[in-house]
Design a protein around this motif. Structure first.
Motif, PDB file in Angstrom:
ATOM      1  N   LYS A  38       0.838  -1.207   0.000  1.00  0.00           N
ATOM      2  CA  LYS A  38       0.000   0.000   0.000  1.00  0.00           C
ATOM      3  C   LYS A  38       0.870   1.253   0.000  1.00  0.00           C
ATOM      4  O   LYS A  38       0.600   2.216  -0.733  1.00  0.00           O
ATOM      5  N   ASP A  39       1.938   1.251   0.795  1.00  0.00           N
ATOM      6  CA  ASP A  39       2.863   2.383   0.809  1.00  0.00           C
ATOM      7  C   ASP A  39       3.569   2.520  -0.535  1.00  0.00           C
ATOM      8  O   ASP A  39       3.807   3.637  -1.019  1.00  0.00           O
ATOM      9  N   ALA A  40       3.924   1.382  -1.151  1.00  0.00           N
ATOM     10  CA  ALA A  40       4.589   1.419  -2.455  1.00  0.00           C
ATOM     11  C   ALA A  40       3.669   2.008  -3.515  1.00  0.00           C
ATOM     12  O   ALA A  40       4.102   2.773  -4.385  1.00  0.00           O
ATOM     13  N   GLU A  41       2.389   1.641  -3.475  1.00  0.00           N
ATOM     14  CA  GLU A  41       1.429   2.199  -4.431  1.00  0.00           C
ATOM     15  C   GLU A  41       1.346   3.718  -4.280  1.00  0.00           C
ATOM     16  O   GLU A  41       1.261   4.447  -5.279  1.00  0.00           O
ATOM     17  N   ALA A  42       1.370   4.178  -3.043  1.00  0.00           N
ATOM     18  CA  ALA A  42       1.278   5.630  -2.808  1.00  0.00           C
ATOM     19  C   ALA A  42       2.508   6.357  -3.344  1.00  0.00           C
ATOM     20  O   ALA A  42       2.406   7.465  -3.881  1.00  0.00           O
ATOM     21  N   LEU A  43       3.673   5.737  -3.209  1.00  0.00           N
ATOM     22  CA  LEU A  43       4.910   6.392  -3.646  1.00  0.00           C
ATOM     23  C   LEU A  43       5.151   6.253  -5.144  1.00  0.00           C
ATOM     24  O   LEU A  43       5.980   6.983  -5.704  1.00  0.00           O
ATOM     25  N   THR A  44       4.457   5.328  -5.807  1.00  0.00           N
ATOM     26  CA  THR A  44       4.617   5.172  -7.264  1.00  0.00           C
ATOM     27  C   THR A  44       3.402   5.704  -8.018  1.00  0.00           C
ATOM     28  O   THR A  44       3.264   5.437  -9.213  1.00  0.00           O
ATOM     29  N   ARG A  45       2.561   6.467  -7.370  1.00  0.00           N
ATOM     30  CA  ARG A  45       1.305   6.882  -8.000  1.00  0.00           C
ATOM     31  C   ARG A  45       1.537   7.744  -9.238  1.00  0.00           C
ATOM     32  O   ARG A  45       0.682   7.800 -10.135  1.00  0.00           O
ATOM     33  N   PHE A  46       2.695   8.419  -9.335  1.00  0.00           N
ATOM     34  CA  PHE A  46       2.989   9.243 -10.503  1.00  0.00           C
ATOM     35  C   PHE A  46       4.122   8.657 -11.348  1.00  0.00           C
ATOM     36  O   PHE A  46       4.656   9.343 -12.210  1.00  0.00           O
ATOM     37  N   ALA A  47       4.492   7.413 -11.085  1.00  0.00           N
ATOM     38  CA  ALA A  47       5.607   6.779 -11.791  1.00  0.00           C
ATOM     39  C   ALA A  47       5.112   5.571 -12.586  1.00  0.00           C
ATOM     40  O   ALA A  47       4.159   4.902 -12.179  1.00  0.00           O
ATOM     41  N   PRO A  48       5.749   5.248 -13.716  1.00  0.00           N
ATOM     42  CA  PRO A  48       5.317   4.109 -14.542  1.00  0.00           C
ATOM     43  C   PRO A  48       5.847   2.789 -14.003  1.00  0.00           C
ATOM     44  O   PRO A  48       6.555   2.048 -14.690  1.00  0.00           O
ATOM     45  N   LEU A  49       5.497   2.468 -12.767  1.00  0.00           N
ATOM     46  CA  LEU A  49       5.961   1.251 -12.112  1.00  0.00           C
ATOM     47  C   LEU A  49       4.766   0.481 -11.560  1.00  0.00           C
ATOM     48  O   LEU A  49       3.822   1.089 -11.040  1.00  0.00           O
ATOM     49  N   ASN A  50       4.828  -0.829 -11.659  1.00  0.00           N
ATOM     50  CA  ASN A  50       3.749  -1.679 -11.165  1.00  0.00           C
ATOM     51  C   ASN A  50       4.172  -2.379  -9.880  1.00  0.00           C
ATOM     52  O   ASN A  50       5.276  -2.916  -9.788  1.00  0.00           O
ATOM     53  N   VAL A  51       3.278  -2.389  -8.906  1.00  0.00           N
ATOM     54  CA  VAL A  51       3.507  -3.044  -7.616  1.00  0.00           C
ATOM     55  C   VAL A  51       2.579  -4.253  -7.538  1.00  0.00           C
ATOM     56  O   VAL A  51       1.380  -4.145  -7.825  1.00  0.00           O
ATOM     57  N   MET A  52       3.119  -5.396  -7.132  1.00  0.00           N
ATOM     58  CA  MET A  52       2.305  -6.597  -6.973  1.00  0.00           C
ATOM     59  C   MET A  52       2.546  -7.219  -5.610  1.00  0.00           C
ATOM     60  O   MET A  52       3.624  -7.050  -5.022  1.00  0.00           O
ATOM     61  N   THR A  53       1.547  -7.944  -5.133  1.00  0.00           N
ATOM     62  CA  THR A  53       1.580  -8.548  -3.806  1.00  0.00           C
ATOM     63  C   THR A  53       1.255 -10.025  -3.905  1.00  0.00           C
ATOM     64  O   THR A  53       0.223 -10.388  -4.470  1.00  0.00           O
ATOM     65  N   PHE A  54       2.124 -10.862  -3.346  1.00  0.00           N
ATOM     66  CA  PHE A  54       1.863 -12.302  -3.285  1.00  0.00           C
ATOM     67  C   PHE A  54       1.851 -12.725  -1.825  1.00  0.00           C
ATOM     68  O   PHE A  54       2.878 -12.626  -1.148  1.00  0.00           O
ATOM     69  N   VAL A  55       0.705 -13.193  -1.357  1.00  0.00           N
ATOM     70  CA  VAL A  55       0.600 -13.678   0.015  1.00  0.00           C
ATOM     71  C   VAL A  55      -0.210 -14.961   0.031  1.00  0.00           C
ATOM     72  O   VAL A  55      -1.080 -15.183  -0.823  1.00  0.00           O
ATOM     73  N   GLY A  56       0.073 -15.811   0.995  1.00  0.00           N
ATOM     74  CA  GLY A  56      -0.710 -17.021   1.155  1.00  0.00           C
ATOM     75  C   GLY A  56      -2.089 -16.712   1.703  1.00  0.00           C
ATOM     76  O   GLY A  56      -2.350 -15.616   2.197  1.00  0.00           O
ATOM     77  N   GLY A  57      -2.982 -17.689   1.594  1.00  0.00           N
ATOM     78  CA  GLY A  57      -4.325 -17.512   2.125  1.00  0.00           C
ATOM     79  C   GLY A  57      -5.261 -16.790   1.186  1.00  0.00           C
ATOM     80  O   GLY A  57      -6.419 -16.566   1.514  1.00  0.00           O
ATOM     81  N   MET A  58      -4.776 -16.396   0.008  1.00  0.00           N
ATOM     82  CA  MET A  58      -5.625 -15.743  -0.984  1.00  0.00           C
ATOM     83  C   MET A  58      -5.597 -16.560  -2.274  1.00  0.00           C
ATOM     84  O   MET A  58      -4.716 -17.389  -2.489  1.00  0.00           O
ATOM     85  N   ASP A  59      -6.550 -16.296  -3.140  1.00  0.00           N
ATOM     86  CA  ASP A  59      -6.720 -17.066  -4.364  1.00  0.00           C
ATOM     87  C   ASP A  59      -5.463 -17.008  -5.229  1.00  0.00           C
ATOM     88  O   ASP A  59      -5.075 -15.938  -5.720  1.00  0.00           O
ATOM     89  N   PHE A  60      -4.833 -18.177  -5.418  1.00  0.00           N
ATOM     90  CA  PHE A  60      -3.594 -18.232  -6.211  1.00  0.00           C
ATOM     91  C   PHE A  60      -3.855 -17.809  -7.652  1.00  0.00           C
ATOM     92  O   PHE A  60      -3.095 -17.023  -8.230  1.00  0.00           O
ATOM     93  N   ASP A  61      -4.932 -18.316  -8.253  1.00  0.00           N
ATOM     94  CA  ASP A  61      -5.216 -18.020  -9.653  1.00  0.00           C
ATOM     95  C   ASP A  61      -5.485 -16.531  -9.869  1.00  0.00           C
ATOM     96  O   ASP A  61      -5.111 -15.969 -10.913  1.00  0.00           O
ATOM     97  N   LYS A  62      -6.110 -15.906  -8.906  1.00  0.00           N
ATOM     98  CA  LYS A  62      -6.373 -14.471  -9.020  1.00  0.00           C
ATOM     99  C   LYS A  62      -5.062 -13.691  -9.030  1.00  0.00           C
ATOM    100  O   LYS A  62      -4.886 -12.752  -9.810  1.00  0.00           O
TER     101      LYS A  62
END
Length: 480
Positions: free
Chosen positions: A182-206
């Motif tokens: 969430k902090d990374a998204e806020a700091l890259t809001r004006f930059a052409p960079l993509n932030v992704m999150t991988f955590v267990g307990g959530m839908d793998f396919d999603k």
């Protein structure tokens, strides 16, 4: 038993807690010279090794230039005017570029915290670093700003896989991963960079579909789920330019280091990547890891003036275990508290307390390892929005939760690790606001107090709760 506790602790008014580092706008950095600015080029990244067989299944795609995220045309660097102040380091003192500076401006951070000032002075010049600082001191922004600057300054390869992150951040808990992202998204809001999150307990396919839709620039992940993706050939780590290990001491405690070792072996050699390691404590085990994974790192230690925040008013009640729930319910109900966090040591305790509160009409929810991740995220958002009054959590689930406006933290059971006590009460009294911590010391956990007092460097006055707070809970009450 209560008489014995009373005799053991004595009566007295609770003393205020000691002081933690001030918030970012008022922190006093250990003045790094402005010469630590970023004129030197970032560490050169060696050519990636030959693709492993798993990669042959998915051809490289030529990188399509991505448009920068929309930037309001009215914003100019001159709009972010911050006067120099003696003893403080501005973000202007580092050559961060307009995209980063606009995001920092939007977040309202004019001056660096001590950990930010010192870490950035080294990492923006390409050096490895290990840092020690308490939670809430701004270390997340320190490593994120360094990562973003590196990625913006060095163009991405023309050919890369969708699942080849350029920066990798590993953290021990799902909640901490989500917070960092969430902090990374806020700091890259004006930059052409993509932030992704991988955590267990959530839908793998999603999560996999999200990875297939766009390139992954900054990946934040828990060790187990990252290994799942890597072993399936969906994520490749040979282009990682910056590697961050957050809360290394906690990863040691939770037994994650073997998994982390597997992950690091898939990244470029330590001489060909930048490695940043952060820990609340510098134990010998943590320092051994740092020596294995970094090259001549800068060591940054921010010593707090005090262990716990002076903005938190602290109380300890001596109470029988059988009376703890009555005390909790009556405190919340009688005072009309709207945003309370309750900590217990075990998952079964968390479940029982939450179930009793809900049964007695209190809008409560729980966070523990037994709760599915998608539900935990919804619970945190509901708590943040004020839809949940009482959040009951274990230490692991509660680590890394940063929610403004938590008025009270209640230790239903005292933690076995004194450091967890400091982390718990740090959920309130944040950003200069005041908060209250109330701990229940019963016959089963009162013996934890001396170790907590040793860590705090002071005695804690223990009180007997007023009789009216120990009255039985009336059944079938309306929601409160």
């Amino acid at each position: 038993m209560l008489k014995a506790l009373k005799k053991m602790f004595g009566r007295g008014e609770a003393e205020p807690l000691a002081t933690a580092p001030a918030p970012a706008a008022s922190a006093q950095p250990s003045a790094p010279a402005a010469t630590a600015a970023t004129e030197a080029p970032p560490r050169a990244i060696a050519p990636s090794p030959a693709p492993v067989p798993a990669k042959a299944e998915r051809p490289r795609r030529e990188r399509t230039p991505r448009a920068a995220k929309p930037t309001p045309p009215t914003w100019k660097p001159e709009d972010f005017a911050v006067e120099p102040q003696e003893g403080k380091t501005r973000f202007h003192d580092f050559a961060l570029g307009n995209e980063l500076m606009q995001a920092i401006h939007a977040l309202g951070f004019p001056y660096c915290t001590p950990i930010q000032a010192q870490v950035l002075g080294h990492t923006l010049r390409g050096k490895d670093a290990i840092g020690r600082a308490q939670t809430g001191t701004g270390k997340t922004a320190a490593f994120l700003i360094s990562i973003i600057k590196q990625l913006l300054q060095t163009p991405a390869p023309k050919e890369r896989y969708m699942g080849e992150p350029r920066a990798l951040i590993i953290a021990p808990t799902r909640e901490l991963v989500v917070q960092i992202a969430k902090d990374a998204e806020a700091l890259t809001r004006f930059a052409p960079l993509n932030v992704m999150t991988f955590v267990g307990g959530m839908d793998f396919d999603k999560q996999l579909k999200a990875l297939e839709r766009r390139y992954c620039d900054i990946l934040v992940a828990t060790p187990g789920r990252l290994l799942d993706f890597h072993q399936r050939g969906e994520v490749h780590l040979d282009m990682v330019e910056v590697l961050v290990l957050d809360e290394a001491d906690r990863m040691l405690d939770m037994g994650f280091i073997p998994q982390v070792r597997q992950i690091i072996r898939q990244t470029p050699p330590k001489s060909e990547r930048q490695t940043l390691l952060f820990s609340a404590t510098f134990t010998e085990d943590v320092m051994n890891l740092a020596r294995q994974w970094t090259v001549e790192p800068a060591v940054v230690e921010i010593e707090p003036e005090h262990v716990a925040s002076e903005t938190v008013e602290q109380h300890v009640y001596a109470v029988a275990g059988a009376d703890k729930y009555k005390l909790l319910y009556n405190l919340v109900n009688d005072n009309g508290w709207e945003r309370v966090m309750v900590f217990a040591n075990r998952k079964d305790e968390v479940r029982r307390v939450e179930e009793r509160l809900v049964r007695d009409g209190v809008n409560a929810a729980q966070l523990s390892g037994d709760v599915p991740q998608h539900k935990r995220i919804k619970t945190l958002e509901a708590f943040r929005e004020g839809k949940v009054r009482v959040l009951v959590a274990t230490d692991v689930a509660g680590r890394g939760i940063h929610i403004d406006g938590i008025s009270h933290v209640i230790n239903f059971t005292l933690p076995e690790d004194p450091d967890d006590y400091v982390h718990r009460i740090g959920r309130t009294g944040r950003a200069g606001s005041s908060g209250v911590s109330i701990s229940f010391a019963g016959e089963d956990d009162a013996y934890q107090l001396p170790a907590i007092e040793t860590l705090l460097g002071r005695k804690i006055a223990c009180e007997m709760p007023p009789d009216e707070l120990l009255r039985p809970v009336e059944k079938k009450r309306q929601a409160v």
